[in-house]
Scaffold this motif. Sequence first.
Motif, mmCIF file in Angstrom:
data_model
loop_
_atom_site.group_PDB
_atom_site.id
_atom_site.type_symbol
_atom_site.label_atom_id
_atom_site.label_comp_id
_atom_site.label_asym_id
_atom_site.label_seq_id
_atom_site.Cartn_x
_atom_site.Cartn_y
_atom_site.Cartn_z
ATOM 1 N N LEU A 188 -0.396 -7.199 -5.453
ATOM 2 C CA LEU A 188 -0.735 -7.944 -7.272
ATOM 3 C C LEU A 188 -0.675 -6.629 -8.551
ATOM 4 O O LEU A 188 -1.029 -7.118 -9.314
ATOM 5 C CB LEU A 188 -2.111 -8.333 -6.319
ATOM 6 C CG LEU A 188 -1.731 -9.482 -5.805
ATOM 7 C CD1 LEU A 188 -3.247 -10.431 -5.041
ATOM 8 C CD2 LEU A 188 -1.513 -10.690 -5.902
ATOM 9 N N LYS B 44 -8.574 -8.771 -4.712
ATOM 10 C CA LYS B 44 -7.625 -8.600 -4.942
ATOM 11 C C LYS B 44 -7.099 -7.205 -5.585
ATOM 12 O O LYS B 44 -5.546 -6.873 -5.456
ATOM 13 C CB LYS B 44 -7.112 -9.419 -6.753
ATOM 14 C CG LYS B 44 -7.484 -9.981 -6.318
ATOM 15 C CD LYS B 44 -6.707 -11.279 -7.758
ATOM 16 C CE LYS B 44 -6.228 -13.088 -7.646
ATOM 17 N NZ LYS B 44 -6.344 -13.882 -9.132
ATOM 18 N N LYS C 37 -12.217 -12.613 -7.170
ATOM 19 C CA LYS C 37 -10.867 -11.919 -7.926
ATOM 20 C C LYS C 37 -11.490 -10.763 -7.649
ATOM 21 O O LYS C 37 -10.166 -9.900 -7.466
ATOM 22 C CB LYS C 37 -11.674 -12.459 -9.012
ATOM 23 C CG LYS C 37 -10.329 -12.380 -10.201
ATOM 24 C CD LYS C 37 -10.478 -12.356 -11.552
ATOM 25 C CE LYS C 37 -9.547 -12.327 -12.470
ATOM 26 N NZ LYS C 37 -10.435 -12.098 -14.172
ATOM 27 N N ALA D 166 -6.784 -11.220 -0.552
ATOM 28 C CA ALA D 166 -5.893 -11.346 -1.647
ATOM 29 C C ALA D 166 -3.987 -11.488 -1.445
ATOM 30 O O ALA D 166 -4.206 -12.289 -2.018
ATOM 31 C CB ALA D 166 -5.653 -10.388 -2.262
ATOM 32 N N ASP D 167 -4.324 -11.158 -0.042
ATOM 33 C CA ASP D 167 -2.954 -11.030 0.450
ATOM 34 C C ASP D 167 -2.296 -12.767 0.656
ATOM 35 O O ASP D 167 -1.471 -13.529 0.557
ATOM 36 C CB ASP D 167 -2.282 -9.956 1.209
ATOM 37 C CG ASP D 167 -1.784 -8.981 0.848
ATOM 38 O OD1 ASP D 167 -1.667 -9.260 -0.535
ATOM 39 O OD2 ASP D 167 -1.866 -8.334 1.360
ATOM 40 N N SER E 74 -4.939 -5.295 -3.204
ATOM 41 C CA SER E 74 -3.289 -5.691 -2.399
ATOM 42 C C SER E 74 -2.865 -5.045 -3.513
ATOM 43 O O SER E 74 -2.533 -5.403 -5.186
ATOM 44 C CB SER E 74 -2.937 -6.860 -2.915
ATOM 45 O OG SER E 74 -1.670 -7.717 -2.588
ATOM 46 N N ALA F 167 -2.448 -15.042 -2.365
ATOM 47 C CA ALA F 167 -1.306 -15.381 -2.933
ATOM 48 C C ALA F 167 -0.146 -16.017 -2.706
ATOM 49 O O ALA F 167 0.463 -16.365 -2.518
ATOM 50 C CB ALA F 167 -0.695 -13.399 -3.266
#
Length: 350
Positions: free
Chosen positions: A141, A135, A132, A57-58, A138, A61
């Motif tokens: 987020l 996430k 999804k 996720a990092d 992280s 992003a």
Amino acid sequence: MVQAQEGETVDAKSKAKGYMRQLQRKNILTFMLFLYDVVVVLSKISLKAQISSSTVADVAASIHAAETALGMYKERKSTPSMLEFETYFQSEDLTASLSGSTNIETHLTKMLEGLKNRLEGRFDDMQNGVCKALKIASFNLWPEDDKLQDYGNEEVKTLAGHFRRGLAAAGVDTTKVGVEWELLKARLNSKSDLNNFKKNSLPWSSIIPTVKEELPNICAILDLVLTIPASSAEAERGFSRLKNLKTTMRTCLKDDRVTDQLLIMLHSEEISSFDPHPAISLWHAGGMRARRPEYHRRRCHASSAASCSGNHDSDSEQEFEAEYSSDHGGSYIGDIQSDDHHDDFESDSD
């Protein structure tokens, strides 16, 4: 100033003059400033992917942020450095030597469109399903405190269902992960711990050990999510270290030694935070064994006695054996053989 060094060939001098003429064109200089800003944006993605603690996720992003920044450049038809063109080249002599226009809109738009198409294909499924749900690993987020109550509930269910077989084999009770997720959020949200974690970018590795005993099931899911690599940077780093470790001068290293040294090189703490004292104590304790200060003196005494009498069963040797047995509770000859075997073993190890 581009200039060929003295003693160079005529061909090298003509190339230097050609480069100089190109650098005197405003559109070339403007495009170089544009490239500088684009490389800065893209380098942020590379740096994020190279951090071993970065999650999927990092990195996703970071790619999304790069897409947004490049989209703004395309909309404005310029970048921050391009807007400072006059500031960089404000010298009268330098300005007078420049020619042409600073208009590069066509090339700028074409390049940004190509970069956008390339980036859009990376992590394009991060808005669906399991990707999804990743996430939740992280902190950057995570929402603010007032929106944290319902955050991640569906994602945790998705992960528990997707990895149910592996989790069950590891002894994880997936029926308790929902409750433990709520407790984990409450723990992190208390005393503004969550804001502290976000501010200091603390990894999960410093959080999970403190709550693993109380919340073992949700910690197992988080451990599983954190093991999913976000890029191939870690594997490439391992091959690079292996090349530096097993050089042409160390081709006889065995596989187990190479494995141990790579583990130390890749997974040890930073040198600034490493405490060597536990390792030193372990090494020191493993090398200690009982010592007998009188061993060599008495052994020499026994050898002298045997050589003088010419018979190992002489009265003097028997008296020495009896004295040694009364003092140490064992046979002197047996201890000598045991020590000789231990010394030979140490010599073979060395």
